[in-house]
Design an enzyme around this catalytic site. Structure first.
Site, short mmCIF file in Angstrom:
data_model
loop_
_atom_site.label_atom_id
_atom_site.label_comp_id
_atom_site.label_asym_id
_atom_site.label_seq_id
_atom_site.Cartn_x
_atom_site.Cartn_y
_atom_site.Cartn_z
N ALA A 187 24.18 4.02 20.15
CA ALA A 187 23.70 4.44 18.55
C ALA A 187 25.19 3.42 18.80
O ALA A 187 25.82 3.00 19.10
CB ALA A 187 24.24 5.54 18.30
N GLY A 225 22.91 7.46 22.93
CA GLY A 225 21.26 7.09 22.34
C GLY A 225 20.36 6.43 23.71
O GLY A 225 19.01 6.41 23.04
N GLU A 270 19.44 8.85 25.54
CA GLU A 270 18.22 9.31 24.99
C GLU A 270 17.14 8.70 24.43
O GLU A 270 16.26 9.86 24.56
CB GLU A 270 19.09 10.29 23.74
CG GLU A 270 20.38 10.89 23.73
CD GLU A 270 20.72 11.12 22.31
OE1 GLU A 270 21.41 10.47 22.04
OE2 GLU A 270 20.64 12.32 22.10
N GLU A 329 29.12 10.43 24.19
CA GLU A 329 29.78 10.44 22.56
C GLU A 329 30.58 12.00 22.93
O GLU A 329 31.58 11.29 21.98
CB GLU A 329 28.28 11.42 22.24
CG GLU A 329 27.17 10.55 22.16
CD GLU A 329 26.21 10.39 23.24
OE1 GLU A 329 26.54 10.96 24.19
OE2 GLU A 329 24.99 9.72 23.14
C1 3H9 Z 1 25.54 7.43 20.21
O1 3H9 Z 1 25.02 6.81 21.21
C2 3H9 Z 1 24.90 8.71 19.15
C3 3H9 Z 1 23.81 9.18 19.52
O2 3H9 Z 1 23.84 10.50 21.03
C4 3H9 Z 1 23.15 9.70 18.29
C5 3H9 Z 1 22.74 9.07 17.50
C6 3H9 Z 1 21.66 9.66 16.14
N1 3H9 Z 1 27.87 -0.01 19.42
O3 3H9 Z 1 33.41 -2.65 25.68
P1 3H9 Z 1 32.66 -3.86 25.91
C7 3H9 Z 1 30.91 -3.51 20.88
S1 3H9 Z 1 27.09 7.40 19.95
C8 3H9 Z 1 28.46 -1.41 18.79
O4 3H9 Z 1 34.37 -5.06 25.86
P2 3H9 Z 1 32.22 -4.28 28.42
C9 3H9 Z 1 32.71 -3.55 21.20
O5 3H9 Z 1 32.82 -2.72 20.67
C10 3H9 Z 1 27.08 5.76 21.47
N2 3H9 Z 1 29.50 -2.04 18.93
O6 3H9 Z 1 32.03 -4.86 26.73
C11 3H9 Z 1 32.66 -4.88 21.29
O7 3H9 Z 1 33.04 -5.67 20.76
P3 3H9 Z 1 33.53 -6.77 20.58
C12 3H9 Z 1 27.25 5.96 22.49
C13 3H9 Z 1 29.41 -1.96 20.71
O8 3H9 Z 1 30.82 -4.72 29.15
C14 3H9 Z 1 31.35 -4.93 22.70
O9 3H9 Z 1 30.38 -4.80 22.10
N3 3H9 Z 1 27.44 5.05 23.31
C15 3H9 Z 1 29.24 -0.95 21.58
O10 3H9 Z 1 33.76 -4.03 29.09
C16 3H9 Z 1 31.59 -5.45 24.19
O11 3H9 Z 1 31.85 -4.08 24.20
C17 3H9 Z 1 28.74 4.46 23.73
O12 3H9 Z 1 30.12 5.20 23.61
C18 3H9 Z 1 27.83 0.08 20.09
N4 3H9 Z 1 27.47 1.49 21.40
O13 3H9 Z 1 31.37 -2.71 28.53
C19 3H9 Z 1 29.43 3.77 24.68
N5 3H9 Z 1 29.62 -0.64 22.57
O14 3H9 Z 1 33.37 -7.84 21.47
C20 3H9 Z 1 30.42 2.71 23.89
C21 3H9 Z 1 30.05 -1.63 22.77
O15 3H9 Z 1 33.54 -7.32 19.65
N6 3H9 Z 1 30.26 1.01 24.70
N7 3H9 Z 1 30.29 -2.64 21.34
O16 3H9 Z 1 34.94 -6.55 20.58
C22 3H9 Z 1 30.27 1.03 26.53
O17 3H9 Z 1 30.75 2.01 26.63
C23 3H9 Z 1 31.50 -0.31 26.35
O18 3H9 Z 1 30.79 -1.30 25.42
C24 3H9 Z 1 29.85 -0.80 27.68
C25 3H9 Z 1 30.06 -1.63 28.00
C26 3H9 Z 1 30.01 0.16 29.28
C27 3H9 Z 1 28.45 -0.56 27.80
#
Ligand code: 3H9
Length: 704
Positions: free
Chosen positions: A62, A101, A104, A124
């Site tokens: 999400a 998400g 999901e 999450e």
């Molecule tokens: C969810 O899904 C809830 C659902 O179950 C239900 C909903 C109803 N959203 O980490 P990076 C940005 S909860 C918005 O440096 P990497 C991040 O801030 C979510 N922004 O890259 C950064 O911005 P900036 C569950 C996001 O290659 C840029 O992207 N998912 C999101 O080292 C690059 O990120 C997670 O918790 C996001 N979801 O790693 C996954 N994700 O450049 C969270 C990232 O401005 N994300 N950004 O600083 C991660 O674990 C890592 O970002 C990922 C890439 C592994 C994907």
């Protein structure tokens, strides 16, 4: 379909392409685009639907930036219900990280294929949440309760091959195969075989006595391990519902517990840290065209515990290291320790034999500084003594190639004074690792007066390569973390002499969520370290004797901490379990008498309040002086380097949660009742309190 989602039909298969950089998060435009694509697919003459993403990853979850704001239609639950019910065969094609998400969404498709590098996960919990779009209900139906429990409560991603074994992925593409073509071929084979529309929501799920026992045990284990985090317990509630109630009911419970978690301050703290960690890697005012220098060979001076740990960080990332020690014995000891650390990691299953061997092959030992002539970066990790460090830097300046970066791992020394003895102060900075360096994620990058933008950018890039969370700090005694720690430890000592026992202090802080109480940390590190450091200080520099008299007396009695089997506690030689020692209380009481302190009962609330307010007040001063770039940087330092409970978001976020005005009042109260010297409120804290502002509000204004 929307600005981030396109839909086309290729060879009678509908293709939904999501293109929402950087990580294809499920923002409103993705959700509405997906909904429209499903509508289009249901009424056209395509035979199946593939969902895939452009860029480096499948949907990574999400959109976290939308959390805490009014929901934007359509909500994910609605979109996924529509996907679940879709009347044509659906296939998710995964690459990169299919997370939260994102996974999901994939679980709502009838089938999932993945390229070999893909990873799937439900992280999450790391945001104080639970999967809120069916993840807790569909995962156990596809992969079993135990796998779901591990995946969802750990938040750790799973490699595609393992996900295939677990049943979360149905087909693995051949290595190197094009994702779209592979997904089309797979879909075609499903169509040719008349594969049924396999809905995870309709799969049966068993629940045995054994499963119940597994969930009960997990509840207890996680209660201990996550130190008061609520989301892991809610996750288990959802998993139990998945196995014991109809799908729709489980989904309803998941939704309500997801919303409960979302409005919990623990989740806002964890979300704050998610962004703070990423923000911390950005350096204000750095020219856009600043390019990091290449770092392929690293030298490390000092083969002690710290130097060895740092060497492992680089070797683990595939970077060659030359480890230097003055004496052959010291070098041998250091290399031996490294080998033991690797073999422990292998025996605990954290590292494969091959990876361990490959990393160790990258570490060369030497007693000769001239072997550093060609390295790109040297990190000095010798004893904490300015003259010694200056001597090392003079030598390095003579030996290392002109472009080489010279870094000191000092915890306290003046990096400007170290840079000043070289002819390349622009190439000198601090790289402050935390012990054990191969484990702790924090890296303070200390910018000295003359450190160039280029080497700061290089340090940030290198930190990311070796898996650290870098935080920029200015030069001052103790930089960010240790400078604040002195105030925290001072209050711990004062609570001790004024009336608390070591166990009361440590349990108060551990009960509140710290990984380890302050006195237990002292015993672990060795009380002689602080003692020796104090010997070099004048009485004035040492400060109030009440803040160090007890540890001085303990060291003088040979109570050096865990290594001596006794310090603030006595330690079981076998288990290392700590227990109270009446002899320590005698020492404390005699120190109190000697210094004229009347002991009184001190509550756990007072202990927590004094120790945390001391951190906040000094943190505010650090911001005021520009030593830290932002409040979130300080929070990242404490969460990643000092065992601060992540679900409290770090000291500055804590101040915002408590209300800066309230914290200011408490600091003033301590100034008036405890010590005017120790508790002068920082000017920034006072200004924010007077204007009813918060640290995050202050930061937002500065950024605007
Ligand atoms: C969810 O899904 C809830 C659902 O179950 C239900 C909903 C109803 N959203 O980490 P990076 C940005 S909860 C918005 O440096 P990497 C991040 O801030 C979510 N922004 O890259 C950064 O911005 P900036 C569950 C996001 O290659 C840029 O992207 N998912 C999101 O080292 C690059 O990120 C997670 O918790 C996001 N979801 O790693 C996954 N994700 O450049 C969270 C990232 O401005 N994300 N950004 O600083 C991660 O674990 C890592 O970002 C990922 C890439 C592994 C994907």
């Amino acid at each position: 379909m929307s600005e981030t989602v396109s839909y086309s039909i290729e060879d009678d298969i509908g293709i939904v392409r999501i293109d929402n950089p950087p990580v294809n998060a499920l923002s409103q435009s993705v959700r509405s685009g997906l909904m429209k694509a499903l509508e289009a697919s249901s009424s056209d003459d395509s035979k199946a639907l593939i969902i895939l993403c452009e860029g480096r990853t499948f949907i990574a979850g999400a959109d976290i930036t939308e959390f805490g704001k009014p929901p934007l239609e359509p909500v994910l639950g609605e979109v996924l219900q529509r996907l679940d019910e879709h009347n044509k065969l659906t296939v998710a094609a995964l690459h990169g990280t299919a997370l939260g998400g994102g996974l999901e969404t994939a679980l709502c498709c009838h089938y999932r294929c993945a390229d070999t590098s893909a990873r799937v996960g439900l992280p999450e919990v790391k945001l104080g949440l639970l999967p809120g779009a069916g993840g807790t209900q569909r995962t156990p139906r596809l992969a079993g309760l135990e796998t779901a429990l591990e995946l969802i409560t750990s938040g750790q991603p799973m490699a595609a091959a393992k996900a295939l074994d677990a049943g979360l992925v149905d087909h693995l593409l051949a290595a190197g195969q094009d994702l779209l073509q592979g997904a089309k071929d797979y879909t075609r084979s499903l169509l040719d075989g008349n594969a049924p529309l396999r809905r995870a929501s309709a799969l049966p799920i068993a629940f045995s006595e054994q499963d119940k026992a597994t969930l009960d045990a997990a509840r207890k284990r996680l209660q201990q391990k996550t130190r008061g985090e609520r989301a892991p317990q809610r996750i288990i509630d959802c998993l139990e519902a998945a196995a014991t109630r109809p799908f729709e009911e489980g989904l309803k419970l998941e939704r309500s517990l997801f919303l409960e978690c979302m409005s919990d301050p623990q989740s806002s703290a964890l979300r704050h840290l998610f962004f703070a960690e990423r923000e911390a890697a950005k350096v204000n005012g750095l020219a856009k065209d600043t390019r990091p220098l290449p770092v392929e060979q690293v030298g490390i001076i000092g083969a002690g515990t710290m130097g060895g740990g740092i060497a492992m960080c680089f070797a683990n990332a595939g970077i060659a290291v030359t480890l230097i020690d003055n004496s052959p014995e010291g070098l041998e000891r250091g290399l031996g320790l490294i080998a033991r650390n690797y073999s422990t990691s292998v025996s605990r299953g954290r590292l494969s034999e091959e990876k361990s061997a490959a990393a160790q092959a990258l570490i060369q030992g030497s007693t000769d500084y001239t072997s550093l002539a060609n390295v790109d970066l040297v990190i000095e990790a010798v004893f904490e003594n300015l003259e010694l460090k200056q001597t090392v830097f003079r030598q390095l300046d003579n030996i290392c190639k002109p472009g080489a970066i010279l870094a000191t791992n000092t915890s306290y020394q003046d990096v400007n004074a170290i840079a000043a003895v070289t002819n390349r102060p622009q190439q000198v900075l601090g790289l402050h690792f935390f012990s054990p360096a191969n484990v702790m994620k924090l890296l303070e990058i200390v910018r000295a007066d003359h450190s160039s933008d280029e080497i700061i950018a290089t340090a940030m890039a290198v930190a990311k390569r070796i898996g650290k969370v870098p935080v920029l700090a200015g030069v001052c005694y103790g930089f960010i973390g240790n400078r604040m720690l002195r105030h925290y430890q001072r209050e711990a000592q004062l609570c001790l002499i004024e009336g608390a026992t070591p166990a009361q202090i440590d349990s108060a802080m551990e009960g509140w969520g710290m990984a380890m109480g302050p006195l237990a940390v002292g015993d672990l590190a060795g009380l002689d370290i602080g003692y020796k450091a104090r010997q070099a200080l004048s009485d004035d520099e040492k400060g109030d004797p009440k803040s160090y008299r007890v540890p001085d007396l303990l060291v003088e009695q040979g109570r050096l901490g865990q290594k001596a089997g006794k310090g603030y506690y006595q330690y079981d030689p076998e288990t290392r379990k700590r227990s109270d020692d009446p002899a320590v209380l005698e020492v404390v009481e005699s120190a109190a008498r000697e210094l004229g302190v009347e002991r009184r009962a001190i509550s756990a609330e007072e202990i927590v309040s004094r120790l945390t307010c001391a951190l906040i007040n000094e943190g505010a001063r650090i911001l005021e002086e520009g030593i830290a770039q932002r409040p979130g940087d300080i929070d990242a330092v404490y969460a990643y380097g000092y065992g601060f409970p992540r679900h409290r978001g770090g000291p500055m976020h804590l101040a915002d949660t408590l209300g800066v005005k309230q914290v200011y009042k408490t600091v003033c109260h301590y100034r008036d009742t405890l010590s005017a010297d120790n508790w002068q409120p920082s000017a920034l804290l006072e200004a924010l309190a007077n204007s009813d502002d918060s640290f995050s509000g202050w930061q937002a204004q500065r950024q605007a």
